[in-house]
Design a protein around this motif. Structure first.
Motif, short mmCIF file in Angstrom:
data_model
loop_
_atom_site.label_atom_id
_atom_site.label_comp_id
_atom_site.label_asym_id
_atom_site.label_seq_id
_atom_site.Cartn_x
_atom_site.Cartn_y
_atom_site.Cartn_z
N PRO A 47 0.84 -1.21 0.00
CA PRO A 47 0.00 0.00 0.00
C PRO A 47 0.87 1.26 0.00
CG PRO A 47 0.00 -1.03 2.16
CD PRO A 47 0.75 -1.95 1.24
N LEU A 48 0.45 2.22 -0.80
CA LEU A 48 1.18 3.48 -0.90
C LEU A 48 0.82 4.40 0.26
CD1 LEU A 48 0.66 4.16 -4.69
CD2 LEU A 48 2.76 3.40 -3.58
N PRO A 49 1.78 5.19 0.72
CA PRO A 49 1.43 6.18 1.74
C PRO A 49 0.57 7.28 1.15
CG PRO A 49 3.69 6.47 1.05
CD PRO A 49 3.18 5.23 0.36
N SER A 50 -0.18 7.93 1.98
CA SER A 50 -1.04 9.01 1.52
C SER A 50 -0.22 10.23 1.13
CB SER A 50 -2.00 9.43 2.63
OG SER A 50 -2.84 8.35 2.94
N ILE A 51 -0.77 11.00 0.22
CA ILE A 51 -0.17 12.27 -0.18
C ILE A 51 -1.07 13.37 0.36
CG2 ILE A 51 0.41 13.75 -2.11
CD1 ILE A 51 0.95 11.25 -3.74
N GLU A 52 -0.49 14.23 1.14
CA GLU A 52 -1.26 15.35 1.69
C GLU A 52 -1.36 16.43 0.63
OE1 GLU A 52 0.28 16.67 5.40
OE2 GLU A 52 0.30 14.67 6.25
N TYR A 53 -2.57 16.73 0.24
CA TYR A 53 -2.80 17.78 -0.74
C TYR A 53 -4.09 18.49 -0.38
CZ TYR A 53 -4.00 20.09 -5.08
OH TYR A 53 -4.37 21.02 -6.01
N TYR A 54 -4.00 19.79 -0.17
CA TYR A 54 -5.17 20.57 0.22
C TYR A 54 -5.43 21.72 -0.75
CZ TYR A 54 -4.33 18.00 4.47
OH TYR A 54 -4.12 17.00 5.37
N GLY A 55 -4.63 21.80 -1.80
CA GLY A 55 -4.79 22.89 -2.76
C GLY A 55 -5.94 22.63 -3.71
N ARG A 56 -6.01 23.47 -4.71
CA ARG A 56 -7.02 23.28 -5.75
C ARG A 56 -6.41 23.70 -7.08
NH1 ARG A 56 -9.41 27.90 -7.54
NH2 ARG A 56 -9.04 29.76 -6.33
N PRO A 57 -6.74 22.96 -8.13
CA PRO A 57 -6.22 23.34 -9.45
C PRO A 57 -6.84 24.64 -9.94
CG PRO A 57 -7.09 21.09 -9.45
CD PRO A 57 -7.46 21.71 -8.15
N ARG A 58 -6.03 25.45 -10.56
CA ARG A 58 -6.50 26.68 -11.19
C ARG A 58 -6.26 26.52 -12.69
NH1 ARG A 58 -4.26 27.28 -6.52
NH2 ARG A 58 -5.22 28.56 -4.93
N PRO A 59 -7.32 26.29 -13.47
CA PRO A 59 -7.17 25.89 -14.88
C PRO A 59 -6.26 26.80 -15.71
CG PRO A 59 -9.44 25.66 -14.20
CD PRO A 59 -8.73 26.33 -13.07
N VAL A 116 3.18 25.68 -7.84
CA VAL A 116 2.37 26.05 -6.67
C VAL A 116 1.26 27.01 -7.08
CG1 VAL A 116 2.43 27.26 -4.44
CG2 VAL A 116 4.20 25.59 -5.00
N LEU A 117 1.55 27.95 -7.98
CA LEU A 117 0.51 28.86 -8.46
C LEU A 117 -0.61 28.08 -9.15
CD1 LEU A 117 2.58 31.83 -9.92
CD2 LEU A 117 1.22 31.82 -7.83
N ALA A 118 -0.26 26.97 -9.80
CA ALA A 118 -1.24 26.19 -10.55
C ALA A 118 -2.10 25.31 -9.66
CB ALA A 118 -0.55 25.34 -11.61
N ILE A 119 -1.52 24.71 -8.62
CA ILE A 119 -2.28 23.72 -7.84
C ILE A 119 -2.19 23.90 -6.33
CG2 ILE A 119 -2.07 21.98 -9.66
CD1 ILE A 119 0.04 20.58 -7.90
N GLY A 120 -1.57 24.95 -5.85
CA GLY A 120 -1.33 25.09 -4.42
C GLY A 120 -2.44 25.77 -3.66
N THR A 121 -2.27 25.79 -2.33
CA THR A 121 -3.18 26.52 -1.46
C THR A 121 -2.78 28.00 -1.46
OG1 THR A 121 -1.79 26.24 0.52
CG2 THR A 121 -3.41 24.50 0.06
#
Length: 192
Positions: free
Chosen positions: A61-73, A175-180
């Motif tokens: 099993p793979l470890p989780s990836i913490e991601y809280y951002g959102r994509p900005r198209p 980070v600008l594309a997918i970050g918090t």
């Protein structure tokens, strides 16, 4: 009684613990890779790929990836276009170096300390850096958030700083594309 840490309201608890044994997206990804490796679409390949995917995800099993951002198209589009452009430019540069009658350059190893502390960004920046011809990530220090990159043509201090700045700019665009918003403030604040 020990209480779990309190997260900001918009952050869910998804991604904070180890993933369960069955991971449907990973199973499908492994099955697709399996089918592509056999280069033939058949029921046997699909079923075998799904079975191997289940086995792999249960056993490893793979470890989780913490991601809280959102994509900005729009910013994702800018990231993709600028990345593709850097691949074209680097390809032409490496081809020109290969065709020169002079001896090949020595190259250098560049230490790049990223501003973000996320494994996701560290991995994505490393992968995108490797995909650009002429550069290879030779070491990653996860605890320090540092990449060590061999660049085929960076031989003086000016070129080293240009290559380091290019990798940090790649991190910033990512980070600008997918970050918090907090991550964006961090990379924009450090860039200024």
């Amino acid at each position: 009684m020990v209480r779990p840490p309190r997260l900001p309201p918009r952050m869910s608890r998804v991604g904070l613990s180890r993933r369960p044994g069955f991971q449907p997206r990973t199973v499908i990804a492994v099955a697709l890779v399996w089918i592509l490796m056999w280069d033939k679409l058949s029921w046997g390949n699909v079923i075998n790929g799904l079975l191997i995917g289940v086995l792999v995800t249960v056993v490893f099993p793979l470890p989780s990836i913490e991601y809280y951002g959102r994509p900005r198209p729009l910013r994702v589009f800018v990231l993709v276009v600028s990345f593709m452009w850097s691949i074209v430019v680097a390809s032409l540069h490496v081809a020109a170096m290969a065709l020169r009658p002079t001896p090949p350059p020595r190259g250098s190893i560049i230490e790049v300390k990223l501003r973000t502390r996320s494994d996701l960004y560290l991995t994505l920046v490393a992968v995108m850096t490797v995909l650009v011809p002429g550069s290879v990530v030779i070491e990653v220090r996860r605890s320090a958030g540092t990449l060590y990159v061999h660049d085929v043509d960076a031989v003086d201090e000016t070129t080293l700083e240009q290559r380091r700045a290019a990798i940090l700019d790649l991190e910033r665009r990512l980070v600008l594309a997918i970050g918090t918003s907090e991550e964006i403030e961090r990379v924009e604040g450090d860039a200024g």
